[in-house]
Design an enzyme around this catalytic site. Structure first.
Site, PDB file in Angstrom:
ATOM      1  N   GLY A  48       0.830  -1.200   0.000  1.00  0.00           N
ATOM      2  CA  GLY A  48       0.000   0.000   0.000  1.00  0.00           C
ATOM      3  C   GLY A  48       0.863   1.247   0.000  1.00  0.00           C
ATOM      4  O   GLY A  48       2.075   1.190   0.222  1.00  0.00           O
ATOM      5  N   GLU A  91       5.321  -6.548   7.540  1.00  0.00           N
ATOM      6  CA  GLU A  91       4.761  -5.435   8.314  1.00  0.00           C
ATOM      7  C   GLU A  91       5.328  -5.275   9.721  1.00  0.00           C
ATOM      8  O   GLU A  91       5.364  -4.157  10.249  1.00  0.00           O
ATOM      9  CB  GLU A  91       3.235  -5.567   8.390  1.00  0.00           C
ATOM     10  N   ASP A 151      -1.741  -7.377   7.482  1.00  0.00           N
ATOM     11  CA  ASP A 151      -3.178  -7.121   7.341  1.00  0.00           C
ATOM     12  C   ASP A 151      -3.699  -7.640   5.998  1.00  0.00           C
ATOM     13  O   ASP A 151      -3.263  -8.678   5.533  1.00  0.00           O
ATOM     14  CB  ASP A 151      -3.457  -5.619   7.524  1.00  0.00           C
TER      15      ASP A 151
END
Length: 451
Positions: free
Chosen positions: A163, A234, A242
């Site tokens: 992202g 992450e 996630d």
């Protein structure tokens, strides 16, 4: 041929701009106020682009003299202009009319084709991309002429490397709604992919991490190539795996999912299929032919798609003789990562004399203690939840991370300053209390994620 003219760059001070972003006055051209900071470009008016350079409390931008237009959005750390001071969002807005589309949505043959089109940024997923992909997916789901959906990445290097974390970081620091909207809408898209009624084929030909995993792993078909590089890294930036990581990771064999989640270990090529993240392996050179055959199918069923993918996999012998990279460590992973706590796992690793265990202990020592404990609890809970239930849980966790400090520190250390020396708070596993972890899982009330 018309001779190109110079479009001068101008400078605005913050004091010269009102809260609405309108200029009250302009200073002389940048050539007179510091040409060494940013040189003007000589381009035709048609090719003129906005160039932004932030230097403390100055904003530089281009001025199109021919059409007498300019953009005067402000960026910096001034509190009174905080609503205007988001670099990624403003830069994206200013470039939107000039730049290539971030995502291409096309109908080709029997297929709806999604192309992630930010190759310079490894096709990192933005909120704008999510907002384009989701409604188009829903339209294709009801379109009788779109029998399948194919998603791919442009540029040949990445499917999607994750992202747009920098934009989320800036938004989170400012309390901007983007820090809520990004995760909420991304997870809604992840859930839609997982529940999609038509064959969904992700061609993960390149780097596939974080948000890119969310765009692929929940679909019915995921095609890896020798260029595929998978990871959920992450915990190294104060976040957690996630995009449904709490759903698919605990469903991998043994403790492999927990190992991948805590360490961020990278899998390449055929190994991505061997663990179950991909459903098929096809050599990269065959991907164009595979795409053509898929879009040329006539009213294909999921079985028809599966047969085509299997036929291409059968043609791909590359690396088939190489053993799975973790093959000889699987029993160790199951043994060492079998514990009721992260502290127990670390103790197991430190007590083991193998070089593999020592390397994993060293890796975990660099990760955010808070992230590791949240991740451990996330995978425990996710093992018995549906994908939609996991995403509701993960949205709560995402907002807990936005309220905390490790995410911002991790992004700073890994992605911005790149000193690779984050200062975690709390700094040790023992200082991350059970109560702190459980609070991260608490309901957000009316702000909870709903589908």
């Amino acid at each position: 041929m018309q001779q190109a003219q110079t479009l001068p760059l101008w400078c605005l001070r913050l004091d010269d701009v009102t809260a609405t972003g309108q200029s009250q006055r302009t200073l002389p051209p940048i050539q007179e106020v510091g040409a060494n900071v940013l040189q003007p470009r000589t381009v035709s008016p048609e090719q003129a682009k906005i160039w932004v350079k932030v230097s403390q409390n100055h904003v530089f931008y281009s001025f199109n003299a021919e059409v007498q237009t300019c953009c005067t959005f402000l960026l910096c750390s001034s509190p009174r202009l905080s609503s205007l001071c988001r670099l990624q969002r403003i830069h994206s807005h200013m470039m939107s009319s000039r730049a290539e589309p971030e995502v291409l949505l096309e109908k080709v043959g029997c297929a709806g084709v999604i192309t992630l089109n930010r190759p310079k940024f490894l096709n990192a997923l933005t909120l704008n991309m999510t907002r384009q992909i989701y409604p188009q997916l829903k339209k294709w789901e009801d379109d009788q002429e779109a029998a399948i959906v194919i998603i791919r990445g442009a540029g040949g290097k990445a499917f999607c490397a994750g992202g747009d974390i920098r934009a989320v970081t800036e938004a989170g620091k400012a309390g901007d709604a983007l820090s809520e909207d990004f995760f909420r809408e991304e997870y809604i898209l992840n859930n839609a992919i997982g529940a999609y009624k038509k064959p969904y084929i992700a061609l993960i030909d390149g780097i596939t991490m974080g948000g890119g995993v969310g765009l692929s792993v929940h679909g019915r078909f995921r095609v890896a190539t020798e260029k595929t590089l998978f990871a959920m890294p992450e915990t190294a930036i104060g976040l957690f795996p996630d995009v449904g990581g709490g759903y698919f990771l605990p469903r991998l064999q043994g403790k492999l999912g927990l190992f991948l989640a805590l360490t961020g270990f990278r899998l390449k090529g055929r190994d991505v299929q061997r663990v179950g993240v991909a459903t098929h392996f096809v050599e990269s050179k065959h991907i164009p032919d595979l795409e053509k055959e898929l879009v040329d199918l006539k009213s294909p069923s999921a079985e028809d798609v599966s047969n085509v993918l299997q036929s291409y996999q059968n043609q791909s012998s590359l690396d088939s003789e190489k053993p799975f990279v973790l093959e000889k460590h699987l029993s160790d992973i199951n043994r060492l990562f079998s514990s009721s706590s992260v502290e127990g796992i670390v103790q197991n690793l430190k007590a083991d004399d193998s070089s593999f265990a020592k390397k994993q202990a060293e890796t975990l020592s660099k990760m955010s203690p808070t992230s590791m404990k949240i991740t451990f609890r996330q995978l425990q809970a996710g093992a018995t939840l549906s994908l939609s239930e996991v995403l509701v849980m993960e949205y709560r966790l995402s907002q807990a991370c936005m309220r905390g400090c490790d995410f911002y520190e991790g992004v700073r250390a890994v992605l911005i300053d790149k000193d690779q020396s984050p200062k975690w708070n709390p700094p040790t596993l023992e200082e991350v209390s059970h109560q702190m972890v459980e609070q991260s899982f608490s309901s957000l009330g009316h702000k909870d994620l709903t589908f």
